[in-house]
Write a protein that holds these residues in place. Structure first.
Motif, mmCIF file in Angstrom:
data_model
loop_
_atom_site.group_PDB
_atom_site.id
_atom_site.type_symbol
_atom_site.label_atom_id
_atom_site.label_comp_id
_atom_site.label_asym_id
_atom_site.label_seq_id
_atom_site.Cartn_x
_atom_site.Cartn_y
_atom_site.Cartn_z
ATOM 1 N N GLU A 150 1.023 -1.176 -0.067
ATOM 2 C CA GLU A 150 0.001 0.106 -0.012
ATOM 3 C C GLU A 150 0.820 1.346 -0.121
ATOM 4 O OE1 GLU A 150 -3.590 1.896 2.464
ATOM 5 O OE2 GLU A 150 -2.647 0.281 3.362
ATOM 6 N N ILE A 151 1.922 1.233 0.610
ATOM 7 C CA ILE A 151 2.785 2.306 0.814
ATOM 8 C C ILE A 151 3.342 2.734 -0.624
ATOM 9 C CG2 ILE A 151 5.201 3.124 1.641
ATOM 10 C CD1 ILE A 151 4.423 1.705 4.470
ATOM 11 N N PHE A 152 3.862 1.534 -1.100
ATOM 12 C CA PHE A 152 4.310 1.605 -2.624
ATOM 13 C C PHE A 152 3.277 2.077 -3.649
ATOM 14 C CE2 PHE A 152 5.565 0.147 -6.816
ATOM 15 C CZ PHE A 152 6.788 0.722 -6.896
ATOM 16 N N ARG A 153 2.215 1.668 -3.710
ATOM 17 C CA ARG A 153 0.899 1.953 -4.351
ATOM 18 C C ARG A 153 0.838 3.458 -4.388
ATOM 19 N NH1 ARG A 153 -2.015 -1.623 -3.093
ATOM 20 N NH2 ARG A 153 -3.339 -0.699 -1.458
ATOM 21 N N THR A 154 0.625 3.961 -2.848
ATOM 22 C CA THR A 154 0.675 5.266 -2.677
ATOM 23 C C THR A 154 1.699 6.319 -3.288
ATOM 24 O OG1 THR A 154 -0.761 4.944 -0.644
ATOM 25 C CG2 THR A 154 0.141 7.014 -0.877
ATOM 26 N N ALA B 88 1.440 6.511 -7.166
ATOM 27 C CA ALA B 88 0.293 7.222 -7.389
ATOM 28 C C ALA B 88 0.802 8.858 -7.436
ATOM 29 C CB ALA B 88 -0.937 7.113 -6.534
ATOM 30 N N LEU B 89 1.503 9.358 -6.231
ATOM 31 C CA LEU B 89 1.905 10.747 -6.282
ATOM 32 C C LEU B 89 3.088 11.048 -7.090
ATOM 33 C CD1 LEU B 89 2.047 10.772 -2.332
ATOM 34 C CD2 LEU B 89 0.341 11.950 -3.747
ATOM 35 N N GLU B 90 3.762 10.122 -7.424
ATOM 36 C CA GLU B 90 5.013 10.331 -8.213
ATOM 37 C C GLU B 90 4.774 10.529 -9.849
ATOM 38 O OE1 GLU B 90 7.711 11.157 -6.714
ATOM 39 O OE2 GLU B 90 7.141 10.455 -4.871
ATOM 40 N N GLU B 91 3.972 9.523 -10.202
ATOM 41 C CA GLU B 91 3.806 9.277 -11.567
ATOM 42 C C GLU B 91 3.459 10.483 -12.384
ATOM 43 O OE1 GLU B 91 0.982 8.889 -13.681
ATOM 44 O OE2 GLU B 91 -0.538 9.590 -12.130
ATOM 45 N N SER B 92 2.638 11.415 -11.489
ATOM 46 C CA SER B 92 2.192 12.564 -12.616
ATOM 47 C C SER B 92 3.026 13.863 -11.926
ATOM 48 C CB SER B 92 0.322 12.771 -12.175
ATOM 49 O OG SER B 92 0.099 12.774 -10.707
ATOM 50 N N LEU B 93 3.853 13.818 -11.175
ATOM 51 C CA LEU B 93 4.407 14.880 -10.569
ATOM 52 C C LEU B 93 5.136 15.833 -11.455
ATOM 53 C CD1 LEU B 93 4.904 16.255 -8.064
ATOM 54 C CD2 LEU B 93 7.050 14.847 -7.707
#
Length: 269
Positions: free
Chosen positions: A35-39, A42-47
């Protein structure tokens, strides 16, 4: 004989229960790591997208941006829509993206540039992202621009329809070479709840560092950085997992998650 038989049964039952408890604890820690990695993903890929100017989107050739989105630019509303429909070929699409990101360009009360990023029916891999993030450009020094980010009640929903809900704030320092963004760093914190409803917190302990060349090639995780994630079991007790990012010479970044029980899990995008 009967006197000996019942204590043996009791010991077997206790041993079985203990094993079940150990299995549950082990499974929960692994689930928390995923879950930590998924979160984070999610934050990084569109940064990177809010850090491009509106003019850069206006003048961009096709397939310029990571993930090769189709662009729709509205010059009246000053919005940019990035549509990540599946493409037959895109070298910088190293994770699966489906749906749209909408960027809204404006100025805040102090006339600082702001970019609001909104998700519309948007998924990465098997996770859906719902909500919005606001980026504000502040006064910079020399070739360094400073941005801040704030978001509230951002949801990351897994393939089983369970959601992580977070609010957070970050500070970014962007370094340019000439007119071209080359690297940036970030520090920040998050609060919210995980998929089981338990409170969580994240705090950066060292800066995350990013290479724009690596992001442009499709590698969205930071090249380095350390952060601590706390998952609260109750109001007075929490479990801490440490996440360290690193990358190889070819930009392929990894997240090394040191679990609270001493085990390490390595995950890649």
């Amino acid at each position: 004989m009967n006197r000996l038989f019942f204590p043996i049964l009791t010991l077997i039952a206790l041993w079985s229960c203990t094993n079940d408890i150990d299995k549950n604890i082990t499974t929960n820690l692994q689930v928390e790591a995923n879950e930590i990695f998924r979160t984070s993903l999610a934050l990084e890929e569109s940064l990177i997208y809010p850090f491009y100017s509106f003019e850069a989107f206006q003048n961009a050739p096709i397939d310029t941006f990571p993930g090769c989105p189709d662009l729709t630019v509205n010059e009246i509303l000053k919005t940019v829509t990035l549509d990540f429909s599946k493409k037959a070929s895109c070298e910088s699409q190293k994770i699966e993206r489906i749906g749209k990101i909408i960027l809204e360009f404006s100025n805040d009360e102090e006339q600082n540039e702001t970019v609001t990023l909104r998700y519309e029916d948007y998924k990465i891999n098997n996770a859906e992202i719902q909500g919005a993030r606001t980026f504000t450009k502040e006064q910079g020094n020399f070739n360094i621009d400073r941005w801040t980010e704030n978001f509230e009640e951002l949801s990351i929903i897994d393939e089983f329809n369970s959601s992580t809900k977070i609010s957070g704030e970050f500070v970014y320092n962007l370094t340019s070479s000439g007119d071209t963004l080359s690297t940036f760093t970030s520090m920040g914190s998050i609060e919210g709840r995980n998929i089981t409803g338990r409170p969580l917190k994240m705090a950066s302990t060292t800066q995350r560092q990013y290479s724009v060349d690596c992001i442009s090639a499709g590698w969205v995780l930071p090249n380095s950085g350390i952060e601590v994630w706390e998952i609260f079991r109750n109001t007075n007790r929490s479990t801490a997992h440490t996440v360290s990012f690193s990358s190889e010479d070819n930009c392929e970044s990894k997240a090394r998650i040191l679990l609270s029980d001493g085990r390490t899990i390595i995950l890649e995008q």
